[in-house]
Enzyme design. Sequence first.
Site, PDB file in Angstrom:
ATOM      1  N   ASN A   1       0.830  -1.345  -0.040  1.00 45.60           N
ATOM      2  CA  ASN A   1       0.089  -0.036  -0.030  1.00 45.60           C
ATOM      3  C   ASN A   1       0.752   1.214  -0.109  1.00 45.60           C
ATOM      4  OD1 ASN A   1      -2.039   2.070   0.379  1.00 45.60           O
ATOM      5  ND2 ASN A   1      -2.330   1.505   2.538  1.00 45.60           N
ATOM      6  N   TRP A   2       1.031   1.836  -1.079  1.00 43.28           N
ATOM      7  CA  TRP A   2       1.852   3.090  -1.190  1.00 43.28           C
ATOM      8  C   TRP A   2       1.567   4.349  -0.853  1.00 43.28           C
ATOM      9  CZ3 TRP A   2       3.927   1.968  -7.021  1.00 43.28           C
ATOM     10  CH2 TRP A   2       5.094   0.666  -6.776  1.00 43.28           C
ATOM     11  N   LYS A   3       0.117   4.547  -0.446  1.00 46.38           N
ATOM     12  CA  LYS A   3      -0.531   5.536   0.223  1.00 46.38           C
ATOM     13  C   LYS A   3      -0.389   6.626  -1.003  1.00 46.38           C
ATOM     14  CE  LYS A   3      -0.013   3.538   4.804  1.00 46.38           C
ATOM     15  NZ  LYS A   3      -0.134   4.100   6.250  1.00 46.38           N
TER      16      LYS A   3
ATOM     17  N   HIS B   1      -9.615   1.404   4.396  1.00 47.46           N
ATOM     18  CA  HIS B   1      -8.387   1.698   5.296  1.00 47.46           C
ATOM     19  C   HIS B   1      -8.727   2.635   6.175  1.00 47.46           C
ATOM     20  CE1 HIS B   1      -4.441   2.884   6.217  1.00 47.46           C
ATOM     21  NE2 HIS B   1      -3.871   1.828   5.532  1.00 47.46           N
TER      22      HIS B   1
ATOM     23  N   GLU C   1      -6.945   5.123   7.334  1.00 47.88           N
ATOM     24  CA  GLU C   1      -6.755   6.463   7.075  1.00 47.88           C
ATOM     25  C   GLU C   1      -7.995   7.270   6.228  1.00 47.88           C
ATOM     26  OE1 GLU C   1      -3.135   5.966   5.041  1.00 47.88           O
ATOM     27  OE2 GLU C   1      -2.093   5.387   7.089  1.00 47.88           O
TER      28      GLU C   1
ATOM     29  N   GLU D   1      -5.851  -4.461  10.424  1.00 49.27           N
ATOM     30  CA  GLU D   1      -4.987  -3.478  10.636  1.00 49.27           C
ATOM     31  C   GLU D   1      -5.273  -2.780  11.761  1.00 49.27           C
ATOM     32  OE1 GLU D   1      -2.657  -2.589   6.711  1.00 49.27           O
ATOM     33  OE2 GLU D   1      -4.512  -1.219   7.031  1.00 49.27           O
TER      34      GLU D   1
ATOM     35  N   GLY E   1       1.718   2.681  10.769  1.00 48.96           N
ATOM     36  CA  GLY E   1       2.804   3.720  10.448  1.00 48.96           C
ATOM     37  C   GLY E   1       3.253   4.429  11.584  1.00 48.96           C
TER      38      GLY E   1
ATOM     39  N   SER F   1       2.850  -1.832  10.311  1.00 48.55           N
ATOM     40  CA  SER F   1       4.500  -1.745  10.854  1.00 48.55           C
ATOM     41  C   SER F   1       4.929  -3.246  10.439  1.00 48.55           C
ATOM     42  CB  SER F   1       4.530  -1.236  12.167  1.00 48.55           C
ATOM     43  OG  SER F   1       4.317   0.157  12.384  1.00 48.55           O
TER      44      SER F   1
ATOM     45  N   GLY G   1       2.672  -0.890   4.395  1.00 50.19           N
ATOM     46  CA  GLY G   1       2.543   0.462   4.123  1.00 50.19           C
ATOM     47  C   GLY G   1       4.036   0.813   3.944  1.00 50.19           C
ATOM     48  N   GLY G   2       4.536   1.396   4.946  1.00 49.40           N
ATOM     49  CA  GLY G   2       5.900   2.143   4.717  1.00 49.40           C
ATOM     50  C   GLY G   2       7.032   1.147   4.302  1.00 49.40           C
TER      51      GLY G   2
HETATM   52  C1  PEP Z   1      -1.108   0.446   5.756  1.00 49.32           C
HETATM   53  O1  PEP Z   1      -1.167   1.524   5.643  1.00 49.32           O
HETATM   54  O2  PEP Z   1      -2.015  -0.258   5.265  1.00 49.32           O
HETATM   55  C2  PEP Z   1       0.008  -0.147   6.698  1.00 49.32           C
HETATM   56  C3  PEP Z   1      -0.050  -1.374   7.251  1.00 49.32           C
HETATM   57  O3  PEP Z   1       0.927   0.575   6.963  1.00 49.32           O
HETATM   58  P1  PEP Z   1       2.281   0.312   7.975  1.00 49.32           P
HETATM   59  O4  PEP Z   1       2.823  -0.727   7.135  1.00 49.32           O
HETATM   60  O5  PEP Z   1       3.315   1.846   7.343  1.00 49.32           O
HETATM   61  O6  PEP Z   1       2.028   0.575   9.255  1.00 49.32           O
END
Ligand code: PEP
Length: 255
Positions: free
Chosen positions: A13-15, A99, A101, A171, A177, A216, A237-238
């Site tokens: 997930n590149w957001k 998501h 966010e 999640e 994040g 994370s 994500g990150g």
């Molecule tokens: C996400 O945004 O779906 C996610 C899991 O982010 P991160 O891995 O950065 O916590």
Amino acid sequence: MPVKPRRPLVAANWKMHKTVAEAGDFLERFVASIGGLEAVDLVVCPPYPALATAVEWTERTPIRVAAQNMHSEAEGAFTGEVSATMLRDLGVEAVVLGHSERRQLFCETDEALARKVPAALEAGLVPILCVGESEAQRDAGETEEVLAAQLAADLAEVSPSRLAEVVIAYEPIWAIGTGRTATTEQAQEAIAFIRSRLARRDAGAAEDARILYGGSMKPDNAAELMAQPDVDGGLVGGASLDPADFLAICRAGVT
Ligand code: PEP
């Protein structure tokens, strides 16, 4: 360890990251290094402007492209929105829905998700539905209640015969994040609970549905998380912004 009945899936997930050129650079490197990952479903979720280039880079590869959101209607007066039909037309095959966010920052509601999940399925997109509790909800012992309510509402209009096609991502909001990953026990417990709720709708679908962990996930914790009996992969994500890190996480998904 017994072989899991479900095929693992790892999604990047590149957001709101990566221009068209940056997405191309990532995929050029990633596509060249996925040998040995035949047993894992690989998904990248670029922002809208990079979707077409991602589809081009991944043609004739097993990598699938997902969007990060969509509207439930096929077309209409919805300025700024994109429909499932439009995504399919581009060659997109899946879509992240709900998501945290989007729920927290853009007022995405369970009512909207109850329309979006079946609309995605109807259009031929695989929905990747995100659910998860906040830190306050976990501390108050409300995790299962929150997950149950999100699942009941968001999947209300999905028929039992199509339930297994929905990929669910657990999640926990406090882990997204933040660098704070759920423990393997927390991830397994929550995901087993999600599976038990699916089983109330359809036992076979609950066995077959992929349920991912997200929050994370990193190269150094991915293997342990994905080895849990009910954890079928990750939504990353990150750590998915760097091709080497994402590749390492995908390799950790090979059981
Ligand atoms: C996400 O945004 O779906 C996610 C899991 O982010 P991160 O891995 O950065 O916590």
